[in-house]
Write an enzyme that holds these catalytic residues in place. Structure first.
Site, short mmCIF file in Angstrom:
data_model
loop_
_atom_site.label_atom_id
_atom_site.label_comp_id
_atom_site.label_asym_id
_atom_site.label_seq_id
_atom_site.Cartn_x
_atom_site.Cartn_y
_atom_site.Cartn_z
N ASP A 97 -3.58 3.30 7.92
CA ASP A 97 -2.38 3.73 7.18
C ASP A 97 -2.10 5.20 7.41
OD1 ASP A 97 -2.14 1.12 6.41
OD2 ASP A 97 -2.92 1.41 4.38
N HIS B 250 4.15 1.07 4.27
CA HIS B 250 2.77 0.78 3.82
C HIS B 250 1.73 1.12 4.90
CE1 HIS B 250 1.83 -3.62 5.31
NE2 HIS B 250 2.47 -2.93 6.23
N HIS C 114 0.80 -1.23 0.00
CA HIS C 114 0.00 0.00 0.00
C HIS C 114 0.83 1.28 0.00
CE1 HIS C 114 -4.46 1.09 1.08
NE2 HIS C 114 -4.02 1.73 0.01
N ASP D 291 -6.82 -6.41 2.33
CA ASP D 291 -7.01 -6.81 3.73
C ASP D 291 -8.21 -6.12 4.37
OD1 ASP D 291 -6.19 -4.34 4.98
OD2 ASP D 291 -4.10 -4.99 5.01
N ASP E 219 -7.43 -1.83 -0.29
CA ASP E 219 -6.46 -2.77 0.28
C ASP E 219 -7.24 -4.08 0.47
OD1 ASP E 219 -4.89 -4.25 2.12
OD2 ASP E 219 -4.10 -2.41 3.05
N HIS F 295 -6.89 -1.20 7.99
CA HIS F 295 -5.98 -0.29 8.69
C HIS F 295 -6.24 1.17 8.29
CE1 HIS F 295 -3.93 -4.21 8.04
NE2 HIS F 295 -3.70 -4.09 9.33
N ASP G 23 -10.04 -0.56 3.82
CA ASP G 23 -8.85 -1.11 4.47
C ASP G 23 -9.16 -1.53 5.90
OD1 ASP G 23 -6.13 -1.52 5.28
OD2 ASP G 23 -5.46 0.15 4.03
N GLU H 74 -1.89 -4.88 -2.01
CA GLU H 74 -1.56 -5.87 -0.97
C GLU H 74 -1.88 -7.31 -1.36
OE1 GLU H 74 0.16 -5.39 1.91
OE2 GLU H 74 0.28 -3.19 1.89
N1 LIG Z 1 -1.34 -1.26 4.10
C1 LIG Z 1 -1.28 -2.05 5.14
N2 LIG Z 1 -1.58 -3.31 5.04
N3 LIG Z 1 -0.91 -1.52 6.31
C2 LIG Z 1 -0.74 -2.26 7.51
C3 LIG Z 1 -0.22 -1.37 8.61
C4 LIG Z 1 -0.07 -2.12 9.91
C5 LIG Z 1 0.38 -1.25 11.08
N4 LIG Z 1 -0.62 -0.28 11.41
C6 LIG Z 1 1.71 -0.59 10.77
O1 LIG Z 1 1.81 0.61 10.72
O2 LIG Z 1 2.69 -1.27 10.58
MN LIG Z 2 -3.54 -0.43 3.64
MN LIG Z 3 -4.47 -2.86 5.37
#
Ligand SMILES: NC(=[NH2+])NCCC[C@H](N)C(=O)O
Ligand SMILES: [Mn+2]
Ligand SMILES: [Mn+2]
Length: 299
Positions: free
Chosen positions: A127, A140, A100, A228, A226, A125, A123, A271
């Site tokens: 991010d 990411h 990402h 996920d 994303d 998350h 997502d 991702e």
């Molecule tokens: N694009 C993603 N899958 N991001 C996951 C981030 C996970 C976590 N919040 C980090 O900063 O490491």
């Molecule tokens: Mn993401």
């Molecule tokens: Mn994510």
């Protein structure tokens, strides 16, 4: 929606530590993205892949808590230019990740063309980390913060302008894993977030209705999806899976409602990691969702 689509592959894995996500674009092409969109009567051109430095070749100097900073900067500049050229040529940029962190470059290239770009961030998350708040140092986990102008100056300033988007033009959908600093930033900036709690409570139809209404004042909307964001049962091939996610069905509904509203002007699907996947299921899901986003209907 524009009738010409340019597919851009970004075999990027420098934004996180699990190898294999650089094969995401191949996996998505193998799942038939070009054919799927051609069947919907789009003219689809495959640009091929943006050239990404391999980790062993480049200096893996981590600057502070930013892993592979140099490689991410280089890739973001290239991607930004490519995306911008595609838009200048009146084509819809469809970006295939890659992790990402590529959203930094995508948004840098897209946002130049809009006064008031909206972003849907689908997502698990937020991010929204910076070097100071990130538990991992993985870039990411930072692209949305970078795009609102928060983070390392070399990242926020890709393509020589900042910020790319306004916090009030963002809608995050599907969140269920947020770090402390991200929660603070969301509150401080008043970013609109539909966590899984709201998705469950309101239902996806209502979430999308509200999202479309919320972004009605924008002059373009970028979808950053994303994989996920989906539940790992439906999309297992991702590096940072989180249980309790958006279902395959809800995701199709979301894409169909975006297609109906005709608001999406650029998109990226990120991702997808075929090494962690089950028989290319996640790339296949990505392509199915693209079908709905671009107007595929059963009847
Ligand atoms: N694009 C993603 N899958 N991001 C996951 C981030 C996970 C976590 N919040 C980090 O900063 O490491
Ligand atoms: Mn993401
Ligand atoms: Mn994510």
């Amino acid at each position: 929606m524009l009738k010409d689509i340019t597919v851009i592959g970004v075999p990027m894995d420098l934004g996180q530590m699990r190898r294999g996500v650089d094969m995401g674009p191949s996996a998505i092409r193998y799942a038939g993205v070009v054919e799927r969109l051609e069947n919907l009567d789009y003219r689809v051109e495959d640009f091929g892949d943006i050239d990404i430095a391999r980790p062993e070749k480049q200096s893996i100097e981590n600057e502070g808590n930013l892993k592979n900073l140099k490689g991410v900067i280089e890739a973001s500049e290239k991607l930004s230019q490519t995306v911008s050229t595609v838009i200048s040529n009146k084509k819809f940029p469809l970006v295939l990740g890659g992790d990402h962190s590529i959203a930094i470059g995508t948004l840098a290239g897209v946002s130049k063309h809009y006064e008031n770009l909206g972003v849907i961030w689908y997502d698990a998350h937020g991010d929204l980390n910076t070097a100071d708040t990130s538990p991992s140092g993985n870039i990411h986990g930072m692209p949305l913060a970078v795009s609102i102008g928060i983070g390392h100056e070399r990242l926020t300033n890709i393509s020589d302008y900042t910020p790319k988007i306004k916090p009030e033009n963002i809608v995050i959908i599907g969140a269920r894993s947020l770090d402390e600093g991200e929660r603070e930033l969301i509150k401080e900036k008043g970013i609109k977030v539909y966590t899984m709690h709201e998705v469950d409570r309101l239902g996806m139809a209502k979430v999308m209705e509200e999202t479309i209404e919320y972004l009605a004042h924008t002059d373009g909307v970028h979808l950053s999806l994303d994989l996920d964001g989906l539940d790992p049962h439906d999309a297992p091939g991702v590096g940072t899976p989180v249980l309790g996610g958006i279902s395959y069905r809800e995701s199709h509904l979301a894409m169909e409602m975006l297609a109906e509203a005709e608001i999406i002007t650029s998109a990226e699907f990120v991702e997808v990691n075929p090494i962690l996947d089950e028989k290319n299921k996640t790339a296949t899901v990505a392509v199915a969702l693209m079908g709905s986003l671009f107007g595929e209907k059963l009847l």
